[in-house]
Write a protein that holds these residues in place. Structure first.
Motif: not given
Length: 215
Positions: A85-107
């Motif tokens: 067989x020959x398997x081909x992945x036809x989509x490429x991940x180009x879109x960047x995902x973002x995260x707004x990191x929040x602190x969860x420590x004391x203070x």
């Protein structure tokens, strides 16, 4: 801090946000290999093709693509053989995902800014997928088409949303129907081009056949 669940990023909301000189520090996609199996086998080797088609407009993460590739490859290797067989992945991940990191420590409440300056930092990448877009394709011989269908059914569980498995009427990865391909080949009008094929016009066909006779 671990990854957020994919449901947080599933919807396509804004414009594409690709990696660029302005968008730096983007982590590498999890998927690095897009062609698996006998990718160098010629166009005549594998006559059948089965597609996994997205039935939703959504984001598909690079982690999901890699998991689906591994699942499909593992099943096909076990049941059809690694050279069948020959398997081909036809989509490429180009879109960047973002995260707004929040602190969860004391203070943390003294340091956090909440929704002020909430444009996040790059966290991962995904592919933006439309309805009817092919995600994975497997080409194989006719007797292994049933295994390809089952392999793609297992790969479906790695993706969010709905997908459909469609057995193609085309010859392998080409754009020609199987009957048309055999007819053109019998007329000597098919020119193999790797995993694809070109069709010669009648004028070019006669020139090519004459050149072959000279050689």
């Amino acid at each position: 801090m671990g990854r957020r669940p994919a449901r947080c990023y599933r919807q396509i909301k804004n414009k594409p946000y690709p990696k660029s000189r302005y968008c730096r520090g983007v982590p590498d996609p999890k998927i690095r290999i897009y062609d698996v199996g006998m990718k160098k086998k010629g166009v005549d080797e594998f006559s059948h093709c089965v597609h996994l088609v997205s039935w939703e407009k959504e984001n598909v993460s690079s982690e999901a693509l890699e998991a689906a590739r591994i699942a499909c490859n593992k099943y096909m290797t076990k049941h059809a053989g690694k050279d069948a067989f020959h398997l081909r992945v036809r989509v490429h991940p180009f879109h960047v995902l973002r995260i707004n990191k929040m602190l969860s420590c004391a203070g943390a409440d003294r340091l956090q800014t909440g929704m002020r300056g909430a444009f996040g930092k790059p966290q991962g990448v995904c592919a933006r997928v439309a309805i009817g877009q092919v995600l994975l394709s497997v080409r194989c011989k006719a007797n292994n088409a049933i295994h390809a269908t089952e392999a793609l059914r297992r790969a479906k569980f790695k993706f969010p949303g709905r997908q459909k498995i469609i057995e193609s009427r085309k010859w392998g990865f080409t754009k020609f129907n199987r009957n048309d391909y055999l007819k053109l080949k019998s007329e000597g009008r098919i020119l193999p081009d790797g995993v694809n094929a070109k069709v010669l016009s009648l004028v070019n066909c006669s020139v090519a056949s004459a050149y072959a006779l000279v050689i």
